[in-house]
Design a protein around this motif. Structure first.
Motif, PDB file in Angstrom:
ATOM      1  N   THR A 163       2.984  32.770   8.645  1.00 22.00           N
ATOM      2  CA  THR A 163       3.395  31.619   7.888  1.00 22.00           C
ATOM      3  C   THR A 163       3.720  31.845   6.548  1.00 22.00           C
ATOM      4  OG1 THR A 163       2.077  30.117   9.273  1.00 22.00           O
ATOM      5  CG2 THR A 163       2.703  29.280   7.012  1.00 22.00           C
ATOM      6  N   PRO A 164       5.118  31.845   6.129  1.00 22.60           N
ATOM      7  CA  PRO A 164       5.506  32.300   4.687  1.00 22.60           C
ATOM      8  C   PRO A 164       4.537  31.296   3.822  1.00 22.60           C
ATOM      9  CG  PRO A 164       6.978  31.036   5.640  1.00 22.60           C
ATOM     10  CD  PRO A 164       6.206  31.207   7.013  1.00 22.60           C
ATOM     11  N   ALA A 165       4.931  31.736   2.339  1.00 22.31           N
ATOM     12  CA  ALA A 165       4.325  31.075   1.186  1.00 22.31           C
ATOM     13  C   ALA A 165       4.846  29.713   1.112  1.00 22.31           C
ATOM     14  CB  ALA A 165       4.397  31.931   0.057  1.00 22.31           C
ATOM     15  N   THR A 166       6.173  29.655   1.678  1.00 23.91           N
ATOM     16  CA  THR A 166       6.956  28.300   1.488  1.00 23.91           C
ATOM     17  C   THR A 166       6.463  27.276   2.417  1.00 23.91           C
ATOM     18  OG1 THR A 166       8.729  29.340   2.636  1.00 23.91           O
ATOM     19  CG2 THR A 166       8.960  29.442   0.278  1.00 23.91           C
ATOM     20  N   ASP A 167       5.842  27.541   3.471  1.00 25.82           N
ATOM     21  CA  ASP A 167       5.529  26.755   4.465  1.00 25.82           C
ATOM     22  C   ASP A 167       4.662  25.663   3.698  1.00 25.82           C
ATOM     23  OD1 ASP A 167       6.809  27.763   6.526  1.00 25.82           O
ATOM     24  OD2 ASP A 167       5.011  28.205   7.634  1.00 25.82           O
ATOM     25  N   PRO A 168       4.772  24.395   4.333  1.00 25.57           N
ATOM     26  CA  PRO A 168       4.168  23.114   3.801  1.00 25.57           C
ATOM     27  C   PRO A 168       2.878  23.283   3.996  1.00 25.57           C
ATOM     28  CG  PRO A 168       5.216  22.509   5.599  1.00 25.57           C
ATOM     29  CD  PRO A 168       5.992  23.787   5.174  1.00 25.57           C
ATOM     30  N   VAL A 169       1.876  22.789   2.988  1.00 22.68           N
ATOM     31  CA  VAL A 169       0.452  22.586   3.286  1.00 22.68           C
ATOM     32  C   VAL A 169       0.139  21.294   3.776  1.00 22.68           C
ATOM     33  CG1 VAL A 169      -1.717  23.142   2.465  1.00 22.68           C
ATOM     34  CG2 VAL A 169      -0.030  24.350   1.801  1.00 22.68           C
ATOM     35  N   PRO A 170      -0.278  21.200   5.183  1.00 24.96           N
ATOM     36  CA  PRO A 170      -0.462  19.807   5.717  1.00 24.96           C
ATOM     37  C   PRO A 170      -1.757  19.159   5.227  1.00 24.96           C
ATOM     38  CG  PRO A 170       0.134  21.315   7.361  1.00 24.96           C
ATOM     39  CD  PRO A 170      -0.062  22.169   6.323  1.00 24.96           C
ATOM     40  N   ASP A 171      -1.701  17.905   5.079  1.00 28.62           N
ATOM     41  CA  ASP A 171      -2.788  17.155   4.510  1.00 28.62           C
ATOM     42  C   ASP A 171      -3.829  16.913   5.613  1.00 28.62           C
ATOM     43  OD1 ASP A 171      -4.639  14.967   3.324  1.00 28.62           O
ATOM     44  OD2 ASP A 171      -3.095  13.600   3.088  1.00 28.62           O
ATOM     45  N   GLN A 172      -4.902  17.516   5.685  1.00 32.39           N
ATOM     46  CA  GLN A 172      -5.773  17.333   6.700  1.00 32.39           C
ATOM     47  C   GLN A 172      -6.428  16.039   6.484  1.00 32.39           C
ATOM     48  OE1 GLN A 172      -6.310  19.708   8.918  1.00 32.39           O
ATOM     49  NE2 GLN A 172      -7.791  18.374  10.220  1.00 32.39           N
ATOM     50  N   ALA A 173      -6.606  15.443   5.614  1.00 33.19           N
ATOM     51  CA  ALA A 173      -7.254  14.002   5.550  1.00 33.19           C
ATOM     52  C   ALA A 173      -6.178  12.903   6.337  1.00 33.19           C
ATOM     53  CB  ALA A 173      -7.437  13.565   4.234  1.00 33.19           C
ATOM     54  N   GLY A 174      -4.687  13.055   5.979  1.00 28.97           N
ATOM     55  CA  GLY A 174      -3.884  12.507   6.442  1.00 28.97           C
ATOM     56  C   GLY A 174      -3.908  12.533   8.092  1.00 28.97           C
ATOM     57  N   PHE A 175      -4.151  13.897   8.176  1.00 27.53           N
ATOM     58  CA  PHE A 175      -3.986  14.284  10.072  1.00 27.53           C
ATOM     59  C   PHE A 175      -4.924  13.630  10.587  1.00 27.53           C
ATOM     60  CE2 PHE A 175      -5.031  17.339  13.496  1.00 27.53           C
ATOM     61  CZ  PHE A 175      -3.669  17.235  14.098  1.00 27.53           C
ATOM     62  N   GLU A 176      -6.206  13.461  10.096  1.00 20.75           N
ATOM     63  CA  GLU A 176      -7.232  13.005  10.706  1.00 20.75           C
ATOM     64  C   GLU A 176      -7.003  11.494  10.846  1.00 20.75           C
ATOM     65  OE1 GLU A 176      -9.952  14.090  12.067  1.00 20.75           O
ATOM     66  OE2 GLU A 176      -9.250  16.203  11.560  1.00 20.75           O
ATOM     67  N   GLY A 177      -6.532  10.940   9.777  1.00 25.15           N
ATOM     68  CA  GLY A 177      -6.170   9.466   9.686  1.00 25.15           C
ATOM     69  C   GLY A 177      -5.164   9.032  11.043  1.00 25.15           C
ATOM     70  N   TRP A 178      -4.108  10.041  11.210  1.00 15.88           N
ATOM     71  CA  TRP A 178      -3.123   9.885  12.151  1.00 15.88           C
ATOM     72  C   TRP A 178      -3.794   9.986  13.545  1.00 15.88           C
ATOM     73  CZ3 TRP A 178      -2.409  13.777  15.771  1.00 15.88           C
ATOM     74  CH2 TRP A 178      -1.782  13.368  16.875  1.00 15.88           C
ATOM     75  N   LYS A 179      -4.753  10.940  13.556  1.00 11.68           N
ATOM     76  CA  LYS A 179      -5.384  11.091  14.829  1.00 11.68           C
ATOM     77  C   LYS A 179      -6.167   9.995  15.382  1.00 11.68           C
ATOM     78  CE  LYS A 179      -7.654  15.084  15.184  1.00 11.68           C
ATOM     79  NZ  LYS A 179      -8.733  16.092  14.942  1.00 11.68           N
ATOM     80  N   GLN A 180      -6.651   9.601  14.522  1.00 11.05           N
ATOM     81  CA  GLN A 180      -7.557   8.248  14.834  1.00 11.05           C
ATOM     82  C   GLN A 180      -6.577   6.995  15.172  1.00 11.05           C
ATOM     83  OE1 GLN A 180     -10.979   7.961  15.197  1.00 11.05           O
ATOM     84  NE2 GLN A 180     -10.900  10.040  15.054  1.00 11.05           N
TER      85      GLN A 180
END
Length: 429
Positions: free
Chosen positions: A50-67
């Motif tokens: 993963t290059p340095a330019t890859d976005p850093v996903p929001d884990q909290a937002g991901f957990e919210g989507w998961k629920q």
């Protein structure tokens, strides 16, 4: 295998995944592509660093989507789905690759020439006896078409992708560009594991969730997978017969016409109305009356002459032109890309020993994502609706561009060059 050969395979194989960038094409009822992987020479079999330019996903937002996903789709299987999704985090590489699908960012000629090579055609011929004749007879899809798909999707099973399919689809769903589609595919992928059809550890594929030797999406695996070798499992990863039969079933269900070609290279007369390209379908008599000729002489078969066909200019008036028959559009049910379908068709022609193209591909520069999105915004602001601004130059964007060209006295081939993209962007700044 020598290192140079491995590098060629790595560079040219497209791990297909559903692109669905455009509305369903006219024709038979849609069959989800075993595809938007992107398909064509692009997706690597291993997760690239993963290059340095890859976005850093929001884990909290991901957990919210998961629920939210569990609330929307869990039902009686909520606990099972939650177990499989536990501890999962989004993959930034998937988000990056989703915005750079080669079928829509690279000139058609670069894509096709990278995919249709003498080496690939020779490799396909060597494997012709691995396509079960019973499959060809049952589904009516020619051996050479199945070989073309097999080559393009996984280099004959050698490059299938090792992304965690469930993680990839969860990432795409969370990212949101194709949320409904991705959540549906994710649910099917979870069901594959929970129902014992495939162990989670073996559910590997492309970054977009396409799986196995012929890169099937989970829904197609469940609906169209074929246990050709009769061992009780649909094993599109390890069984050539199962993978090829499943691909043939997909094409047959999408409306493959037995005994007909995918299309032909054609020569257009001087003064041809390019505004007719990629428009309404007409029979051969219509095109012949307008001076269209097959590039290698002769005429389509009697059955093909009666079919509605379209003129395609994948790289504009300066590049090769094609008469696209219904089977071209069936291939696009596998992956909705002109470049992809041409690569499959031309590979099949090469396997049959047909001569190559008579007209060379122009050496055009690729379009940056900024140019593609900027063009769509510019056309839309000028009153030419591209049906969305997603950076994918598909049929809707080409139609909008063609109408702009007609209204502005330009040659209306619907082809976007880097120079034209920059011009349109400047007009609306």
């Amino acid at each position: 295998m020598r290192l140079s050969t491995r590098l060629i395979l790595f560079a040219t194989v497209a791990a297909c995944a559903p692109m669905l960038p455009e509305p369903p094409l006219p024709g038979p009822a849609p069959v989800q592509p075993g595809t938007p992987t992107p398909s064509g020479p692009s997706t690597p079999s291993t997760n690239p660093a993963t290059p340095a330019t890859d976005p850093v996903p929001d884990q909290a937002g991901f957990e919210g989507w998961k629920q939210g996903f569990l609330d929307r789709h869990g039902g009686a299987r909520r606990a099972d789905y939650a177990r499989e999704l536990a501890g999962l985090n989004p993959d930034p590489t998937v988000i990056r690759l989703d915005g750079n699908q080669p079928e829509f960012s690279r000139p058609a000629g670069a894509y096709v020439q990278n995919a249709v090579t003498p080496t690939r055609i020779a490799q396909a011929k060597q494997r012709a006896d691995r396509v079960p004749w019973a499959v060809v007879q049952r589904f009516g899809v020619p051996t050479e078409i199945l070989l073309g798909i097999w080559a393009q999707e996984s280099a004959f099973g050698q490059v299938q992708g090792d992304f965690d399919v469930i993680r990839s689809l969860a990432t795409l769903a969370y990212d949101g560009r194709r949320r409904d589609w991705a959540e549906s595919q994710l649910k099917d992928a979870l069901d594959i594991v929970i129902d014992g059809r495939r162990a989670r550890s073996g559910l590997k594929g492309s970054w977009a969730g396409a799986m196995g030797q012929t890169q099937f999406m989970p829904d197609n695996y469940l609906r169209l997978g074929i246990d050709q070798d009769g061992d009780g499992y649909v094993d599109i990863w390890g069984s050539d017969a199962d993978a090829l039969a499943s691909a043939a079933n997909l094409l047959a269900q999408a409306g493959w016409k037995r005994g007909q070609s995918w299309g032909y290279e054609v020569v257009l007369p001087e003064g041809f109305d390019y505004g007719l390209a990629e428009g309404a379908r007409h029979d051969w008599a219509f095109w012949r009356a307008r001076g269209v000729q097959l590039a290698h002489g002769g005429e389509p078969t009697q059955a093909e002459q009666a079919e509605g066909a379209t003129i395609l200019l994948p790289q504009g008036a300066r590049g090769p032109a094609f008469l696209a028959l219904p089977n071209h559009y069936v291939i696009r049910r596998y992956n909705n890309s002109v470049s992809y379908a041409l690569a499959i068709g031309l590979t099949a022609d090469g396997i049959q020993g047909k001569p190559g193209l008579t007209r060379a591909w122009p050496d055009d520069a690729p379009l940056s994502r900024e140019q593609r999105i900027g063009t769509q915004r510019a056309l839309t602001s000028l009153g030419y609706d591209t049906q969305g601004i997603d950076g994918i130059i598909g049929s809707n964007t080409r139609a909008a561009l063609r109408q702009w060209q007609i209204d502005n006295g330009r040659l209306a081939d619907g082809y976007l060059t880097a120079e034209l993209a920059d011009e349109l962007i400047r007009m609306t700044r």
